[in-house]
Design a protein around this motif. Structure first.
Motif, PDB file in Angstrom:
ATOM      1  N   SER A   1       5.324   2.758  -4.419  1.00  0.00           N
ATOM      2  CA  SER A   1       4.193   3.409  -3.768  1.00  0.00           C
ATOM      3  C   SER A   1       3.184   3.813  -4.845  1.00  0.00           C
ATOM      4  O   SER A   1       3.532   3.934  -6.028  1.00  0.00           O
ATOM      5  CB  SER A   1       4.637   4.652  -3.002  1.00  0.00           C
ATOM      6  OG  SER A   1       5.084   5.656  -3.910  1.00  0.00           O
TER       7      SER A   1
ATOM      8  N   GLU B   1       1.981   6.676  -5.314  1.00  0.00           N
ATOM      9  CA  GLU B   1       2.398   7.975  -5.859  1.00  0.00           C
ATOM     10  C   GLU B   1       3.483   7.805  -6.924  1.00  0.00           C
ATOM     11  O   GLU B   1       3.462   8.496  -7.953  1.00  0.00           O
ATOM     12  CB  GLU B   1       2.903   8.877  -4.718  1.00  0.00           C
ATOM     13  CG  GLU B   1       1.818   9.414  -3.809  1.00  0.00           C
ATOM     14  CD  GLU B   1       1.199   8.333  -2.925  1.00  0.00           C
ATOM     15  OE1 GLU B   1       0.027   8.477  -2.544  1.00  0.00           O
ATOM     16  OE2 GLU B   1       1.908   7.346  -2.617  1.00  0.00           O
ATOM     17  N   GLN B   2       4.414   6.895  -6.686  1.00  0.00           N
ATOM     18  CA  GLN B   2       5.462   6.669  -7.682  1.00  0.00           C
ATOM     19  C   GLN B   2       4.881   6.018  -8.933  1.00  0.00           C
ATOM     20  O   GLN B   2       5.279   6.356 -10.060  1.00  0.00           O
ATOM     21  CB  GLN B   2       6.569   5.788  -7.105  1.00  0.00           C
ATOM     22  CG  GLN B   2       7.774   5.671  -8.040  1.00  0.00           C
ATOM     23  CD  GLN B   2       8.764   4.630  -7.569  1.00  0.00           C
ATOM     24  OE1 GLN B   2       8.476   3.442  -7.589  1.00  0.00           O
ATOM     25  NE2 GLN B   2       9.942   5.087  -7.137  1.00  0.00           N
TER      26      GLN B   2
ATOM     27  N   TRP C   1      -2.852   0.460  -7.480  1.00  0.00           N
ATOM     28  CA  TRP C   1      -3.592   0.988  -6.331  1.00  0.00           C
ATOM     29  C   TRP C   1      -5.102   1.045  -6.572  1.00  0.00           C
ATOM     30  O   TRP C   1      -5.884   1.210  -5.639  1.00  0.00           O
ATOM     31  CB  TRP C   1      -3.081   2.377  -5.953  1.00  0.00           C
ATOM     32  CG  TRP C   1      -2.851   3.321  -7.092  1.00  0.00           C
ATOM     33  CD1 TRP C   1      -1.658   3.600  -7.696  1.00  0.00           C
ATOM     34  CD2 TRP C   1      -3.829   4.117  -7.775  1.00  0.00           C
ATOM     35  NE1 TRP C   1      -1.827   4.516  -8.715  1.00  0.00           N
ATOM     36  CE2 TRP C   1      -3.150   4.856  -8.781  1.00  0.00           C
ATOM     37  CE3 TRP C   1      -5.198   4.285  -7.646  1.00  0.00           C
ATOM     38  CZ2 TRP C   1      -3.800   5.736  -9.640  1.00  0.00           C
ATOM     39  CZ3 TRP C   1      -5.858   5.163  -8.497  1.00  0.00           C
ATOM     40  CH2 TRP C   1      -5.154   5.880  -9.472  1.00  0.00           C
TER      41      TRP C   1
ATOM     42  N   GLN D   1      -6.128   8.434  -0.709  1.00  0.00           N
ATOM     43  CA  GLN D   1      -4.947   8.205  -1.547  1.00  0.00           C
ATOM     44  C   GLN D   1      -5.372   7.790  -2.949  1.00  0.00           C
ATOM     45  O   GLN D   1      -4.804   8.252  -3.943  1.00  0.00           O
ATOM     46  CB  GLN D   1      -4.067   7.130  -0.910  1.00  0.00           C
ATOM     47  CG  GLN D   1      -2.686   7.007  -1.532  1.00  0.00           C
ATOM     48  CD  GLN D   1      -1.832   5.996  -0.790  1.00  0.00           C
ATOM     49  OE1 GLN D   1      -2.343   5.054  -0.189  1.00  0.00           O
ATOM     50  NE2 GLN D   1      -0.520   6.191  -0.813  1.00  0.00           N
TER      51      GLN D   1
END
Length: 273
Positions: A97, A99-100, A125, A134
């Motif tokens: 992800s 976030e990871q 991302w 995000q």
């Protein structure tokens, strides 16, 4: 390494290289010239700062991940002709992800902080179709962590954000205004045909129109930059004219990689003088 060692023993060559260098200050750092080696050529730092003996003002190591972190870190070469800046490219390992991936990059930035003069990251991302909130949230985490480290350590370590672009694509500036507004230290536009690195791809760069379109893309990027955000670029720099054209288009620092493979270790001298 042999070329580096030979260059360090040639006083006349040392003087010529120093005289031919065009120094620049960007990202809060002083560079003895504007030519660098892109990441991937010297992954672990075996050449490291001694790349200055080959005519380069900077070298970028990596990619470094938690799993392939070098056991011994590069040090200043005692007989280096130029004071070469050391960048390190950092990369997350198989993130599931955004976030990871950001969490891994935060750990890597802290780990490399005192080794590097500057750091380069290419979050997946950043160029993927993720919701804007995000993207903003993860970029903010990276920016705030950098500012915290600078405050705690009293050391500045600029962070450069890499954007990969297919050669010939001039629509590369969609993220440039946003990143500039976030006051990132630098943006690296990497013109890349992808792997494997082949002689056929390298020969494609001899097309004058491809070189011209690359310079137009750099000009478009520079048009959208504001403040002190530096513009770096690599990909397709095969000759001194290519190097000068990238600078004229607005690049602050120019990196090369494949030219070292296909042209030989004296390419840096040929370009920087």
């Amino acid at each position: 390494m042999s070329a580096c060692n030979q260059a360090s023993n040639l006083p006349p060559a040392r003087e010529r290289l120093s005289e031919g260098a065009t120094a620049i200050n960007c990202m809060g750092l002083s560079f003895t010239n504007r030519l660098g080696i892109a990441a991937g050529f010297d992954q672990c730092g075996k050449l490291g700062r001694s790349a200055g003996n080959l005519g380069f003002g900077a070298i970028e190591l990596g990619n470094w991940t938690q799993e392939n972190w070098p056991r011994s870190l590069p040090a200043q070469h005692p007989e280096a002709i130029l004071n070469t800046r050391l960048g390190i490219r950092l990369a997350a390992t198989a993130p599931v992800s955004p976030e990871q991936e950001t969490a891994q990059l935060l750990q890597l930035i802290e780990r490399a902080w005192f080794t590097a003069d500057y750091l380069t990251i290419a979050p997946g991302w950043l160029q993927q179709a993720v919701p804007f909130r995000q993207l903003y949230r993860n970029l903010l985490r990276l920016r705030e962590a950098q500012q915290t480290l600078e405050s705690q350590t009293r050391k500045s370590c600029p962070v450069v954000y890499k954007l990969r672009v297919k050669p010939g694509n001039e629509e590369v500036h969609n993220l440039i205004p946003y990143l500039a507004c976030q006051e990132v230290d630098g943006i690296l536009i990497s013109f890349d045909f992808g792997k494997p690195v082949a002689d056929a791809h390298y020969r494609q760069w001899r097309d004058p129109e491809l070189q011209a379109s690359t310079c137009r893309a750099i000009e478009a990027c520079q048009h959208h930059l504001k403040g002190n955000t530096a513009l770096l670029t690599n990909g397709g720099v095969c000759s001194r004219q290519n190097y000068l054209d990238r600078l004229s288009a607005g690049a602050d620092l120019v990196q090369l990689h494949n030219a070292l493979v296909f042209e030989g270790p004296d390419i840096g001298w040929k370009l920087s003088q």
